[in-house]
Write an enzyme that holds these catalytic residues in place. Structure first.
Site, PDB file in Angstrom:
ATOM      1  N   TYR A 111     -10.994   0.200  10.396  1.00 10.19           N
ATOM      2  CA  TYR A 111     -12.228   0.586   9.694  1.00 10.19           C
ATOM      3  C   TYR A 111     -12.536  -0.316   8.497  1.00 10.19           C
ATOM      4  O   TYR A 111     -13.493  -0.085   7.779  1.00 10.19           O
ATOM      5  CB  TYR A 111     -12.183   2.061   9.254  1.00 10.19           C
ATOM      6  CG  TYR A 111     -10.924   2.474   8.519  1.00 10.19           C
ATOM      7  CD1 TYR A 111     -10.749   2.188   7.176  1.00 10.19           C
ATOM      8  CD2 TYR A 111      -9.906   3.155   9.193  1.00 10.19           C
ATOM      9  CE1 TYR A 111      -9.601   2.560   6.520  1.00 10.19           C
ATOM     10  CE2 TYR A 111      -8.749   3.535   8.540  1.00 10.19           C
ATOM     11  CZ  TYR A 111      -8.605   3.243   7.204  1.00 10.19           C
ATOM     12  OH  TYR A 111      -7.452   3.606   6.559  1.00 10.19           O
ATOM     13  N   LYS A 112     -11.710  -1.355   8.278  1.00 10.42           N
ATOM     14  CA  LYS A 112     -11.968  -2.269   7.155  1.00 10.42           C
ATOM     15  C   LYS A 112     -12.776  -3.460   7.684  1.00 10.42           C
ATOM     16  O   LYS A 112     -13.931  -3.290   8.032  1.00 10.42           O
ATOM     17  CB  LYS A 112     -10.649  -2.664   6.506  1.00 10.42           C
ATOM     18  CG  LYS A 112     -10.003  -1.434   5.834  1.00 10.42           C
ATOM     19  CD  LYS A 112      -8.622  -1.633   5.292  1.00 10.42           C
ATOM     20  CE  LYS A 112      -8.124  -0.312   4.691  1.00 10.42           C
ATOM     21  NZ  LYS A 112      -6.698  -0.303   4.422  1.00 10.42           N
ATOM     22  N   PHE A 129       0.862  -1.183   0.000  1.00 10.35           N
ATOM     23  CA  PHE A 129       0.000   0.000   0.000  1.00 10.35           C
ATOM     24  C   PHE A 129       0.902   1.239   0.000  1.00 10.35           C
ATOM     25  O   PHE A 129       1.866   1.297   0.762  1.00 10.35           O
ATOM     26  CB  PHE A 129      -0.845  -0.045   1.285  1.00 10.35           C
ATOM     27  CG  PHE A 129      -2.001   0.886   1.307  1.00 10.35           C
ATOM     28  CD1 PHE A 129      -3.166   0.586   0.603  1.00 10.35           C
ATOM     29  CD2 PHE A 129      -1.960   2.060   2.047  1.00 10.35           C
ATOM     30  CE1 PHE A 129      -4.261   1.429   0.646  1.00 10.35           C
ATOM     31  CE2 PHE A 129      -3.052   2.920   2.092  1.00 10.35           C
ATOM     32  CZ  PHE A 129      -4.208   2.604   1.389  1.00 10.35           C
ATOM     33  N   ARG A 173     -12.286  -4.182  -7.544  1.00  5.31           N
ATOM     34  CA  ARG A 173     -11.925  -4.943  -6.350  1.00  5.31           C
ATOM     35  C   ARG A 173     -13.203  -5.273  -5.593  1.00  5.31           C
ATOM     36  O   ARG A 173     -13.991  -4.394  -5.268  1.00  5.31           O
ATOM     37  CB  ARG A 173     -10.981  -4.101  -5.493  1.00  5.31           C
ATOM     38  CG  ARG A 173     -10.281  -4.885  -4.416  1.00  5.31           C
ATOM     39  CD  ARG A 173      -9.277  -4.016  -3.701  1.00  5.31           C
ATOM     40  NE  ARG A 173      -9.913  -2.897  -3.013  1.00  5.31           N
ATOM     41  CZ  ARG A 173      -9.322  -2.176  -2.066  1.00  5.31           C
ATOM     42  NH1 ARG A 173      -8.081  -2.416  -1.734  1.00  5.31           N
ATOM     43  NH2 ARG A 173      -9.953  -1.184  -1.474  1.00  5.31           N
ATOM     44  N   ASP A 193       1.993  -5.113   8.170  1.00  4.78           N
ATOM     45  CA  ASP A 193       0.803  -4.272   8.103  1.00  4.78           C
ATOM     46  C   ASP A 193      -0.393  -5.209   7.914  1.00  4.78           C
ATOM     47  O   ASP A 193      -0.506  -5.895   6.896  1.00  4.78           O
ATOM     48  CB  ASP A 193       0.921  -3.278   6.939  1.00  4.78           C
ATOM     49  CG  ASP A 193      -0.201  -2.259   6.965  1.00  4.78           C
ATOM     50  OD1 ASP A 193      -1.327  -2.614   7.400  1.00  4.78           O
ATOM     51  OD2 ASP A 193       0.019  -1.113   6.526  1.00  4.78           O
TER      52      ASP A 193
HETATM   53  C1  LIG Z   1      -5.995   0.849   4.575  1.00  7.32           C
HETATM   54  C2  LIG Z   1      -4.529   0.702   4.755  1.00  7.32           C
HETATM   55  C3  LIG Z   1      -3.796   1.676   5.428  1.00  7.32           C
HETATM   56  C4  LIG Z   1      -4.482   2.902   5.947  1.00  7.32           C
HETATM   57  O1  LIG Z   1      -3.644   3.794   6.595  1.00  7.32           O
HETATM   58  P1  LIG Z   1      -4.263   4.976   7.427  1.00  7.32           P
HETATM   59  O2  LIG Z   1      -3.071   5.717   7.905  1.00  7.32           O
HETATM   60  O3  LIG Z   1      -5.066   4.393   8.558  1.00  7.32           O
HETATM   61  O4  LIG Z   1      -5.099   5.796   6.506  1.00  7.32           O
HETATM   62  C5  LIG Z   1      -2.427   1.481   5.602  1.00  7.32           C
HETATM   63  N1  LIG Z   1      -1.824   0.364   5.112  1.00  7.32           N
HETATM   64  C6  LIG Z   1      -2.505  -0.583   4.450  1.00  7.32           C
HETATM   65  C7  LIG Z   1      -1.815  -1.801   3.964  1.00  7.32           C
HETATM   66  C8  LIG Z   1      -3.880  -0.436   4.241  1.00  7.32           C
HETATM   67  O5  LIG Z   1      -4.569  -1.371   3.570  1.00  7.32           O
END
Ligand SMILES: *Cc1c(COP(=O)(O)O)cnc(C)c1O
Length: 424
Positions: free
Chosen positions: A230-231, A126, A384, A205
């Site tokens: 939040y996922k 990400f 997705r 992560d």
């Molecule tokens: C959704 C996600 C994030 C989100 O980061 P925020 O700082 O909470 O916005 C980070 N890393 C990964 C791999 C994600 O899927």
């Protein structure tokens, strides 16, 4: 054509988790929501908790509430989450965003590994993870280099290149357990073992993995982890993230952001920072209490559903989706952009088509009297499809497949412009 719907309904009939749908807000519309891996649905109990927080705890109890549960809320929630990620109480805490937590832990790990210059991640990661690492390299100004594991097909990381990149000079390996686009799932234990042979720390992560796959951080000898709520945890938009530090590393690592919540006695208001012991030293400032209060119910639902059932269901559903896509969409130039083996993917599946952006627009904004379907688009050409075992059914997926077929065959997507807004 209705055959696929009938088949899906049969699968739903024997679904032990079907009853959990009722614990989420659905409202009056009949939206098929397939984006729970970006923003999970609202648990009904969470609205109550948030209302209780504003009306009673804030409204009536006011500042007294800090001593009635607010101050420890990040820890309390961490302890509740602990069994979902295979750790003990006191090893995981909620604070800030995933990006900020990643920054704190990566910085601390590099300090501990001073002298080693290489950081390894992958091209499937990400972007925020890579940006944070690039930023740290600039700010530390100590000659670190970031090397990325390549991927031949854009779905699977090249494991040979992973092995080659892990050298005696490598300080830290940072990977997403489930990659955000294709949904590739790493073998955490094997990767940790490989890294530890060279004394490399691993920072996982877990954002797309928590609440989607079974995670055993301690059993697989993990060092560090972060993840968002939040996922698949359904914690609400922008809800705080969590961070994990293996018990015996907690006293060794130092938080690069010295804020008063990380101090051993914030309410002594001393003039010199004295780091708190353990995980708490990784806190920074006042936590967003209203957002934190939205996290508990989602975790409760997952705990009562049980991760093995959740995982079994999403494997079955992603497999159904994969097979149905091949059967009904492959002749329309739709390709599978996720691992074929269910043991090697998370709870979302990506489809690839040159017109993916406009197809998604047509699914979200159909002409009247048609079902609204909300998938996710990921640039450049991924549709997705996120599946939550707690509130999605197999029928949701069957309807989605038939609708994508209709949109492509009728060229309905041509109604939409090719330009994209700022959030996709
Ligand atoms: C959704 C996600 C994030 C989100 O980061 P925020 O700082 O909470 O916005 C980070 N890393 C990964 C791999 C994600 O899927």
């Amino acid at each position: 054509m209705v055959e696929i719907i009938e088949h899906a309904r049969k699968i739903d009939k024997s679904d032990p988790l079907y009853k959990f749908r009722k614990q989420f807000y659905f409202g009056n519309d009949d939206v098929i929501y397939l984006d729970g891996n970006s923003l999970g649905r609202l648990p009904l109990e969470s609205s109550k908790k948030i209302r209780q927080l504003t009306d009673v705890e804030w409204g009536e109890r006011l500042i007294r509430s800090w001593n009635e549960g607010w101050y420890e809320m990040g820890e309390t929630l961490g302890n509740k989450l602990a069994p979902l990620i295979g750790v003990s109480p006191g090893e995981v805490i909620f604070s800030e965003s995933t990006s900020t937590n990643l920054f704190k832990l990566a910085w601390a790990a590099l300090k501990k590994q001073e002298g080693r210059k290489r950081i390894v991640s992958d091209t499937l990661n990400f972007p925020t993870d890579l940006y944070i690492l690039q930023g740290i390299i600039k700010q530390m100004n100590a000659g670190h280099e970031l090397r990325l594991i390549e991927s031949g097909d854009g779905i699977h990381p090249d494991i040979n290149s992973l092995q080659e990149l892990l050298t005696e000079d490598t300080a830290l390996l940072v990977l997403s357990l489930v990659t955000f686009k294709g949904g590739f799932l790493y073998d955490m234990e094997a990767v940790n073992k490989l890294a530890h042979e060279k004394d490399i720390l691993v920072l996982w992560d877990l954002s797309h993995a928590t609440g989607a796959v079974e995670i055993a951080l301690n059993d697989s000898k993990a060092d560090l982890a972060v993840g968002c709520s939040y996922k698949y945890l359904n914690g609400g938009p922008g809800a705080p993230a969590f961070l994990f530090i293996r018990k015996d590393l907690q006293e060794e690592l130092v938080n690069p952001i010295q804020g008063w919540f990380g101090d051993s006695a914030p309410f002594d208001f001393g003039l010199e920072y004295q780091a708190s012991k353990g995980l708490k030293s990784f806190l920074v400032g006042s936590p967003p209490i209203i957002s934190l209060s939205g996290i508990e119910s989602g975790i409760d639902i997952l705990l009562s559903a049980g991760m093995s059932q959740v995982r079994a269901k999403n494997k079955e559903l992603t497999s159904f989706l994969l097979e149905a896509s091949e059967q009904h969409l492959s002749f329309l130039d739709v390709e599978i952009a996720s691992p074929r083996n269910p043991d090697h993917r998370g709870s979302h599946l990506s489809l690839r088509h040159p017109e993916s952006w406009r197809i998604c627009q047509a699914l979200i904004n159909p002409e009247k009297a048609k079902q609204v379907i909300i998938p996710d688009f990921r640039t450049p050409d991924n549709i997705r499809i996120g599946i939550s075992s707690l509130y999605n059914s197999c029928e949701d997926l069957a309807v989605c497949i038939l609708r994508i077929k209709e949109v492509i065959e009728s060229k309905e997507f041509l109604r939409f412009p090719k330009e994209k807004p700022s959030v996709t």
